[in-house]
Design a protein around this motif. Structure first.
Motif, PDB file in Angstrom:
ATOM      1  N   ASP A 165      21.357   6.551   2.435  1.00  0.00           N
ATOM      2  CA  ASP A 165      20.256   6.409   3.390  1.00  0.00           C
ATOM      3  C   ASP A 165      19.188   7.474   3.136  1.00  0.00           C
ATOM      4  OD1 ASP A 165      21.406   4.224   4.612  1.00  0.00           O
ATOM      5  OD2 ASP A 165      22.329   5.383   6.233  1.00  0.00           O
ATOM      6  N   ALA A 166      19.633   8.674   2.758  1.00  0.00           N
ATOM      7  CA  ALA A 166      18.684   9.772   2.489  1.00  0.00           C
ATOM      8  C   ALA A 166      17.836   9.468   1.255  1.00  0.00           C
ATOM      9  CB  ALA A 166      19.432  11.087   2.305  1.00  0.00           C
ATOM     10  N   VAL A 167      18.448   8.935   0.216  1.00  0.00           N
ATOM     11  CA  VAL A 167      17.713   8.583  -1.007  1.00  0.00           C
ATOM     12  C   VAL A 167      16.706   7.479  -0.701  1.00  0.00           C
ATOM     13  CG1 VAL A 167      17.930   7.579  -3.319  1.00  0.00           C
ATOM     14  CG2 VAL A 167      19.544   9.334  -2.574  1.00  0.00           C
ATOM     15  N   LEU A 168      17.119   6.482   0.066  1.00  0.00           N
ATOM     16  CA  LEU A 168      16.212   5.389   0.430  1.00  0.00           C
ATOM     17  C   LEU A 168      15.062   5.909   1.295  1.00  0.00           C
ATOM     18  CD1 LEU A 168      15.872   2.405  -0.082  1.00  0.00           C
ATOM     19  CD2 LEU A 168      17.284   1.956   1.923  1.00  0.00           C
ATOM     20  N   ALA A 169      15.340   6.839   2.184  1.00  0.00           N
ATOM     21  CA  ALA A 169      14.280   7.444   3.000  1.00  0.00           C
ATOM     22  C   ALA A 169      13.306   8.219   2.116  1.00  0.00           C
ATOM     23  CB  ALA A 169      14.894   8.356   4.065  1.00  0.00           C
ATOM     24  N   ASP A 170      13.826   8.941   1.117  1.00  0.00           N
ATOM     25  CA  ASP A 170      12.952   9.649   0.175  1.00  0.00           C
ATOM     26  C   ASP A 170      12.059   8.667  -0.576  1.00  0.00           C
ATOM     27  OD1 ASP A 170      13.855  12.162   0.832  1.00  0.00           O
ATOM     28  OD2 ASP A 170      15.206  12.341  -0.897  1.00  0.00           O
ATOM     29  N   ALA A 171      12.617   7.528  -0.992  1.00  0.00           N
ATOM     30  CA  ALA A 171      11.839   6.520  -1.718  1.00  0.00           C
ATOM     31  C   ALA A 171      10.735   5.955  -0.827  1.00  0.00           C
ATOM     32  CB  ALA A 171      12.753   5.403  -2.208  1.00  0.00           C
ATOM     33  N   MET A 187       2.782   8.782  -2.348  1.00  0.00           N
ATOM     34  CA  MET A 187       2.405   8.960  -3.741  1.00  0.00           C
ATOM     35  C   MET A 187       2.167   7.645  -4.499  1.00  0.00           C
ATOM     36  SD  MET A 187       4.442  11.129  -6.601  1.00  0.00           S
ATOM     37  CE  MET A 187       5.102   9.927  -7.713  1.00  0.00           C
ATOM     38  N   LEU A 188       2.957   6.634  -4.217  1.00  0.00           N
ATOM     39  CA  LEU A 188       2.865   5.395  -4.995  1.00  0.00           C
ATOM     40  C   LEU A 188       1.782   4.456  -4.486  1.00  0.00           C
ATOM     41  CD1 LEU A 188       6.672   4.682  -5.492  1.00  0.00           C
ATOM     42  CD2 LEU A 188       5.106   5.937  -6.983  1.00  0.00           C
ATOM     43  N   SER A 189       1.274   4.720  -3.299  1.00  0.00           N
ATOM     44  CA  SER A 189       0.225   3.854  -2.751  1.00  0.00           C
ATOM     45  C   SER A 189      -0.909   4.712  -2.203  1.00  0.00           C
ATOM     46  CB  SER A 189       0.799   2.981  -1.626  1.00  0.00           C
ATOM     47  OG  SER A 189       1.193   3.785  -0.540  1.00  0.00           O
ATOM     48  N   ASN A 190      -2.061   4.086  -2.094  1.00  0.00           N
ATOM     49  CA  ASN A 190      -3.225   4.721  -1.480  1.00  0.00           C
ATOM     50  C   ASN A 190      -3.367   4.097  -0.094  1.00  0.00           C
ATOM     51  OD1 ASN A 190      -5.783   5.342  -0.555  1.00  0.00           O
ATOM     52  ND2 ASN A 190      -6.743   5.184  -2.561  1.00  0.00           N
ATOM     53  N   GLY A 191      -2.976   4.835   0.932  1.00  0.00           N
ATOM     54  CA  GLY A 191      -2.958   4.308   2.291  1.00  0.00           C
ATOM     55  C   GLY A 191      -4.286   3.802   2.808  1.00  0.00           C
ATOM     56  N   VAL A 192      -5.377   4.192   2.184  1.00  0.00           N
ATOM     57  CA  VAL A 192      -6.693   3.739   2.620  1.00  0.00           C
ATOM     58  C   VAL A 192      -6.911   2.283   2.227  1.00  0.00           C
ATOM     59  CG1 VAL A 192      -9.185   4.091   2.349  1.00  0.00           C
ATOM     60  CG2 VAL A 192      -7.646   6.062   2.502  1.00  0.00           C
ATOM     61  N   ILE A 193      -6.444   1.910   1.055  1.00  0.00           N
ATOM     62  CA  ILE A 193      -6.733   0.562   0.547  1.00  0.00           C
ATOM     63  C   ILE A 193      -5.494  -0.279   0.258  1.00  0.00           C
ATOM     64  CG2 ILE A 193      -8.965   1.216  -0.432  1.00  0.00           C
ATOM     65  CD1 ILE A 193      -7.569   1.312  -3.202  1.00  0.00           C
ATOM     66  N   GLU A 194      -4.287   0.303   0.390  1.00  0.00           N
ATOM     67  CA  GLU A 194      -3.067  -0.430   0.038  1.00  0.00           C
ATOM     68  C   GLU A 194      -2.019  -0.312   1.139  1.00  0.00           C
ATOM     69  OE1 GLU A 194      -2.893   0.046  -4.775  1.00  0.00           O
ATOM     70  OE2 GLU A 194      -2.322   1.789  -3.586  1.00  0.00           O
ATOM     71  N   ASP A 195      -1.126  -1.308   1.167  1.00  0.00           N
ATOM     72  CA  ASP A 195       0.030  -1.298   2.056  1.00  0.00           C
ATOM     73  C   ASP A 195       1.295  -1.344   1.204  1.00  0.00           C
ATOM     74  OD1 ASP A 195      -1.311  -1.407   4.547  1.00  0.00           O
ATOM     75  OD2 ASP A 195      -1.582  -3.579   4.333  1.00  0.00           O
ATOM     76  N   VAL A 196       2.301  -0.571   1.594  1.00  0.00           N
ATOM     77  CA  VAL A 196       3.630  -0.713   1.006  1.00  0.00           C
ATOM     78  C   VAL A 196       4.251  -1.886   1.731  1.00  0.00           C
ATOM     79  CG1 VAL A 196       5.877   0.362   0.665  1.00  0.00           C
ATOM     80  CG2 VAL A 196       3.808   1.751   0.508  1.00  0.00           C
ATOM     81  N   VAL A 197       4.523  -2.971   1.019  1.00  0.00           N
ATOM     82  CA  VAL A 197       5.011  -4.184   1.684  1.00  0.00           C
ATOM     83  C   VAL A 197       6.512  -4.346   1.573  1.00  0.00           C
ATOM     84  CG1 VAL A 197       2.815  -5.414   1.511  1.00  0.00           C
ATOM     85  CG2 VAL A 197       4.494  -5.617  -0.328  1.00  0.00           C
ATOM     86  N   ASN A 198       7.153  -3.601   0.666  1.00  0.00           N
ATOM     87  CA  ASN A 198       8.580  -3.795   0.492  1.00  0.00           C
ATOM     88  C   ASN A 198       9.192  -2.591  -0.228  1.00  0.00           C
ATOM     89  OD1 ASN A 198      10.875  -5.332   0.805  1.00  0.00           O
ATOM     90  ND2 ASN A 198      10.557  -6.538  -1.042  1.00  0.00           N
ATOM     91  N   VAL A 199      10.319  -2.117   0.271  1.00  0.00           N
ATOM     92  CA  VAL A 199      11.127  -1.116  -0.423  1.00  0.00           C
ATOM     93  C   VAL A 199      12.559  -1.630  -0.340  1.00  0.00           C
ATOM     94  CG1 VAL A 199      11.910   1.281  -0.487  1.00  0.00           C
ATOM     95  CG2 VAL A 199       9.582   0.767   0.251  1.00  0.00           C
ATOM     96  N   THR A 200      13.101  -2.068  -1.476  1.00  0.00           N
ATOM     97  CA  THR A 200      14.424  -2.679  -1.485  1.00  0.00           C
ATOM     98  C   THR A 200      15.294  -2.086  -2.571  1.00  0.00           C
ATOM     99  OG1 THR A 200      13.655  -4.443  -2.952  1.00  0.00           O
ATOM    100  CG2 THR A 200      13.616  -4.895  -0.596  1.00  0.00           C
ATOM    101  N   VAL A 201      16.598  -2.250  -2.394  1.00  0.00           N
ATOM    102  CA  VAL A 201      17.566  -1.817  -3.388  1.00  0.00           C
ATOM    103  C   VAL A 201      17.902  -3.023  -4.252  1.00  0.00           C
ATOM    104  CG1 VAL A 201      19.892  -0.916  -3.749  1.00  0.00           C
ATOM    105  CG2 VAL A 201      18.516  -0.073  -1.848  1.00  0.00           C
ATOM    106  N   GLN A 202      17.821  -2.819  -5.565  1.00  0.00           N
ATOM    107  CA  GLN A 202      18.151  -3.872  -6.531  1.00  0.00           C
ATOM    108  C   GLN A 202      19.460  -3.470  -7.202  1.00  0.00           C
ATOM    109  OE1 GLN A 202      14.959  -4.760  -9.195  1.00  0.00           O
ATOM    110  NE2 GLN A 202      16.294  -5.723 -10.673  1.00  0.00           N
TER     111      GLN A 202
END
Length: 82
Positions: A53-59, A66-81
């Protein structure tokens, strides 16, 4: 090794010129059943060890900070593969 996948898309209210270009090309190819295309980004984070859970929270935090620009982008999915 397990992987966490992060999908980022432009905010819905913003124009997507690359997506517009793709839908125009589809129409020129006779594929008029597609009315819109939105182009986003996909990140694959390989994890050494178990995804806790801690690793997923870090992701999720990295995705937002870091991976998205909150002004112009939305993080739509964070999943474990698996």
């Amino acid at each position: 090794m397990p992987t966490i996948v992060v999908d980022v898309m432009p905010k819905a209210e913003l124009l997507d010129p690359a997506g517009k270009a793709v839908v125009g090309a589809l129409h020129r190819l006779g594929k008029s059943e597609f009315s819109a295309v939105r182009i986003g980004k996909r990140f694959e984070l390989t994890v050494d060890g178990e995804i806790t859970d801690a690793v997923l929270a870090d992701a999720r935090e990295l995705a937002a900070d870091m991976l998205s620009n909150g002004v112009i982008e939305d993080v739509v999915n964070v999943t474990v593969q698996a």
